[in-house]
Design an enzyme around this catalytic site. Sequence first.
Site: not given
Ligand code: F6R
Length: 355
Positions: A236, A57, A252, A346, A150, A98
């Site tokens: 990922e 995001s 450099h 998470k 992503r 997000s």
């Molecule tokens: C998962 C991905 C992660 C999320 C990241 C933040 O597909 O790409 O890099 O983007 O953990 O989560 P969000 O995007 O839901 O805020």
Amino acid sequence: MTSLDSLDLDRLDPAGMHRRIAGLAADARRAHEAAAALDWAPRPRPLALAVAGMGGSAIAADLLRGYLEDQLEFPVGVVRDYDLPAWVGADCLLVASSYSGNTEETVAAYLEARRRGVPRVVLCSGGRLAALAAEDGVPRAAYPPGYPPRAALAWSFFTLLGVFVKLGLTGGREREVAGAAGLLERAAEEMGPVAAEAVNPAKQLARALHGRLPVVYSAARRIEPVALRWRQQINENAKTLAHHAAFPEHNHNEVVGWEQPAELLARAAVVVLRDSGDHSRVQRRFELAAPFAGAAGAGVHVVESRGGSLLERLCSLVVTGDWVSLYLSFLNGVDPTPVTKIDLLKNRLEQTGAA
Ligand code: F6R
């Protein structure tokens, strides 16, 4: 040798990451239309803009900064953390980006902006940020549900572009967006699963990277965010450690590192992302520096951007990396979609209380 032709996609990619990559063109068109319809007119215009986000995001903001670098006379910062820098004040705008709406760093940055009285905009599919935006009467652009964050890149990029348009920072760029969507569509034909490895540059490059440590180089100007996207997609989708660095800074310091550890360097594979707009001296530097990697035993592969406009060229490099990471996941025998370790972290953090 694992074949990349006649792929059993239901088994290799049950959640359909290949469909998400092939769908980037349609997503770009839909997101661009939805962003134009955003009912929001910021007054007065802020003095600077901060985009708070993580991972999939956040990358859209970097890519957009690269895309508009030559014309944007307006400071844009990307914050990948809990805390906002001191310059983000009431005369700025905070965009909280997000996909899930639940990422704790982004929620914390939003709450910090609220405490400071910073005007805010939220981009998400739901979650905590959607609830906060509703509670605070903050404008929100809603992403469609069901994407791995992503894979929603076209949504986050073109929605953010829409925010820039609403701020009067750039024009609508209709023709460029239409051109980029067309390019993404053609890329799906050329690099999608149906195209045989013999004629598919993404399958060929994935094969060359397999079993090696991918090292992605690019120009710092405009293109570095694409190198970062490659690294993160390889992380990922293919569950593979990768590295990226940008020129000319590489010349450099990093260039000296191509000596040790020798066994590891011999197992690296360098991908150089090149664009016709790269500075002529940076182009020369690529030519001069690549042989150091070659001498250490690493493979060196050049990917040239394609297309006319800068947006098309950026999209061509991004989508090539997305396809390469997908095929690398198949060669590694891993499902591209789940990111178990991210989810695990998470969940564990959630168990230990709020940020
Ligand atoms: C998962 C991905 C992660 C999320 C990241 C933040 O597909 O790409 O890099 O983007 O953990 O989560 P969000 O995007 O839901 O805020």
